[in-house]
Design a protein around this motif. Sequence first.
Motif, short mmCIF file in Angstrom:
data_model
loop_
_atom_site.label_atom_id
_atom_site.label_comp_id
_atom_site.label_asym_id
_atom_site.label_seq_id
_atom_site.Cartn_x
_atom_site.Cartn_y
_atom_site.Cartn_z
N LEU A 2 24.42 5.39 -0.06
CA LEU A 2 24.45 5.21 1.22
C LEU A 2 22.96 5.93 1.56
CD1 LEU A 2 27.55 6.66 2.77
CD2 LEU A 2 26.95 3.82 2.67
N THR A 3 22.24 6.80 1.11
CA THR A 3 21.51 7.45 1.09
C THR A 3 20.17 5.95 -0.13
OG1 THR A 3 22.24 9.98 1.02
CG2 THR A 3 19.47 9.14 0.14
N ALA A 4 20.80 5.22 -0.72
CA ALA A 4 20.12 4.41 -1.60
C ALA A 4 19.61 3.32 -0.29
CB ALA A 4 20.70 4.24 -3.02
N VAL A 5 20.54 2.81 -0.31
CA VAL A 5 20.18 2.00 1.46
C VAL A 5 19.79 2.32 1.75
CG1 VAL A 5 22.08 0.31 2.36
CG2 VAL A 5 23.05 0.78 0.66
N ARG A 6 19.56 3.13 2.87
CA ARG A 6 19.25 3.98 3.75
C ARG A 6 18.13 3.51 3.57
NH1 ARG A 6 20.81 9.00 4.42
NH2 ARG A 6 22.80 8.70 5.01
N THR A 7 17.42 4.62 2.23
CA THR A 7 15.99 4.18 2.10
C THR A 7 15.38 3.26 1.85
OG1 THR A 7 16.63 6.68 0.53
CG2 THR A 7 14.77 5.11 0.19
N GLY A 8 16.04 2.29 0.98
CA GLY A 8 16.00 0.75 1.12
C GLY A 8 15.57 0.12 1.91
N LYS A 9 16.04 0.39 3.55
CA LYS A 9 15.78 -0.65 4.82
C LYS A 9 14.80 0.57 5.08
CE LYS A 9 20.60 -1.86 7.75
NZ LYS A 9 20.81 -1.54 8.45
N GLU A 10 14.67 1.40 4.91
CA GLU A 10 13.40 2.12 5.16
C GLU A 10 12.23 1.55 4.60
OE1 GLU A 10 12.74 4.31 8.30
OE2 GLU A 10 15.15 3.50 8.29
N ALA A 11 12.05 1.28 3.75
CA ALA A 11 11.09 1.63 3.02
C ALA A 11 10.61 -0.64 3.17
CB ALA A 11 11.50 1.10 0.79
N ALA A 12 12.18 -1.47 3.87
CA ALA A 12 11.59 -2.88 3.85
C ALA A 12 10.40 -2.50 5.58
CB ALA A 12 12.89 -3.42 3.87
N THR A 13 11.20 -1.81 5.70
CA THR A 13 10.25 -2.06 7.43
C THR A 13 8.90 -0.97 7.51
OG1 THR A 13 12.75 -0.73 8.29
CG2 THR A 13 11.09 -0.85 10.05
N PHE A 14 8.63 -0.14 6.50
CA PHE A 14 7.18 -0.20 6.41
C PHE A 14 6.15 -0.72 5.75
CE2 PHE A 14 3.38 2.21 4.24
CZ PHE A 14 3.91 3.05 5.39
N ALA A 15 7.33 -1.73 4.84
CA ALA A 15 6.46 -2.76 4.29
C ALA A 15 6.23 -4.15 5.60
CB ALA A 15 7.54 -3.66 2.57
N ALA A 16 7.29 -3.85 6.30
CA ALA A 16 6.96 -4.71 7.27
C ALA A 16 5.87 -4.67 8.65
CB ALA A 16 8.49 -4.92 7.93
N ALA A 17 6.36 -3.25 8.58
CA ALA A 17 4.72 -2.97 8.89
C ALA A 17 2.76 -3.03 8.18
CB ALA A 17 4.37 -1.38 9.44
N VAL A 18 3.28 -2.85 7.39
CA VAL A 18 2.13 -3.09 6.36
C VAL A 18 1.67 -4.35 6.64
CG1 VAL A 18 1.36 -2.80 4.23
CG2 VAL A 18 2.38 -0.97 4.60
N ASN A 19 2.55 -5.38 6.43
CA ASN A 19 2.14 -6.57 6.51
C ASN A 19 1.29 -7.04 7.88
OD1 ASN A 19 2.87 -7.37 4.20
ND2 ASN A 19 5.31 -7.70 4.31
N LEU A 20 2.46 -6.28 9.03
CA LEU A 20 1.98 -6.90 10.17
C LEU A 20 0.59 -6.83 10.48
CD1 LEU A 20 5.16 -6.16 12.05
CD2 LEU A 20 3.82 -8.47 12.24
N ALA A 21 0.70 -5.36 9.92
CA ALA A 21 -0.89 -4.38 10.44
C ALA A 21 -2.21 -5.77 9.29
CB ALA A 21 -0.92 -3.07 10.20
N ARG A 22 -1.43 -5.73 8.23
CA ARG A 22 -2.09 -6.85 7.68
C ARG A 22 -2.87 -8.26 8.29
NH1 ARG A 22 -1.85 -11.40 5.17
NH2 ARG A 22 0.65 -10.55 4.34
N ASP A 23 -1.64 -8.42 8.70
CA ASP A 23 -1.81 -9.45 9.52
C ASP A 23 -2.94 -9.65 10.23
OD1 ASP A 23 -1.28 -12.46 10.41
OD2 ASP A 23 -0.10 -11.64 11.66
N LEU A 24 -2.90 -8.35 11.61
CA LEU A 24 -3.89 -8.60 13.00
C LEU A 24 -4.90 -8.05 12.55
CD1 LEU A 24 -4.05 -7.86 15.74
CD2 LEU A 24 -3.05 -5.13 15.10
N SER A 25 -5.33 -7.34 11.24
CA SER A 25 -6.17 -7.15 10.44
C SER A 25 -7.67 -8.53 10.42
CB SER A 25 -6.35 -6.88 9.34
OG SER A 25 -7.50 -6.14 8.45
N GLU A 26 -6.76 -9.63 9.68
CA GLU A 26 -6.78 -11.07 9.52
C GLU A 26 -7.57 -11.69 10.64
OE1 GLU A 26 -4.29 -12.36 6.79
OE2 GLU A 26 -4.54 -11.66 5.10
N LYS A 27 -6.98 -11.34 11.35
CA LYS A 27 -6.39 -12.29 12.94
C LYS A 27 -7.91 -11.78 14.07
CE LYS A 27 -2.20 -12.89 14.05
NZ LYS A 27 -2.11 -14.23 14.43
#
Length: 190
Positions: free
Chosen positions: A35-60
Amino acid sequence: MATSGRADAGFSLVEVLVSIAVLSVGLLGSIGMLLTAVRTGKEAATFAAAVNLARDLSEKVRMNPGVAARTDAANTYLVASWTADGDASADAGGECTAAACNPQSLAAWDMNEWKRRVAKALPGARLSVCFDDKPWNASVGEYEWACSQSGSSVVVKLGWVPHADAANAKHNGEPQRERPPRLVMQLVSG
């Protein structure tokens, strides 16, 4: 009386119960780790999405430097404070997919679309895009939402509610405490 030379073979009921208890503790521990591994994986995916969104805004922002460099209200990339639950943000910007837009309209349309993506990807999203030369508060040891409005660096500050906290808040009905930004990224260097 004749005694047999062979010892009684087999397990007693107490031994079987002890082995079942030890096995149960081991299984519960492995389920907790899963359960901890699943929760950590979800948070890592959310953080990766946030980094990708910030990178996308930087390009814009870098593609539209005439608007992004402005320090006044004409810079529609700047957002003082925005939360996903309080703003559907479908108003500004018009439509820039089919028709040519001026740089100002393109920036408003970019931010409108980007906010929609942020609201979809990050639970309880909050963001700020501003001029800030010192987003890190050394006395507290964390980033802060307030912007200095000075310097020439444009930064994006993103925050969201961790998945476990979002689930707990839905069940408890308690408001989330004020959290610092979870991601701060420089969009335009100064």
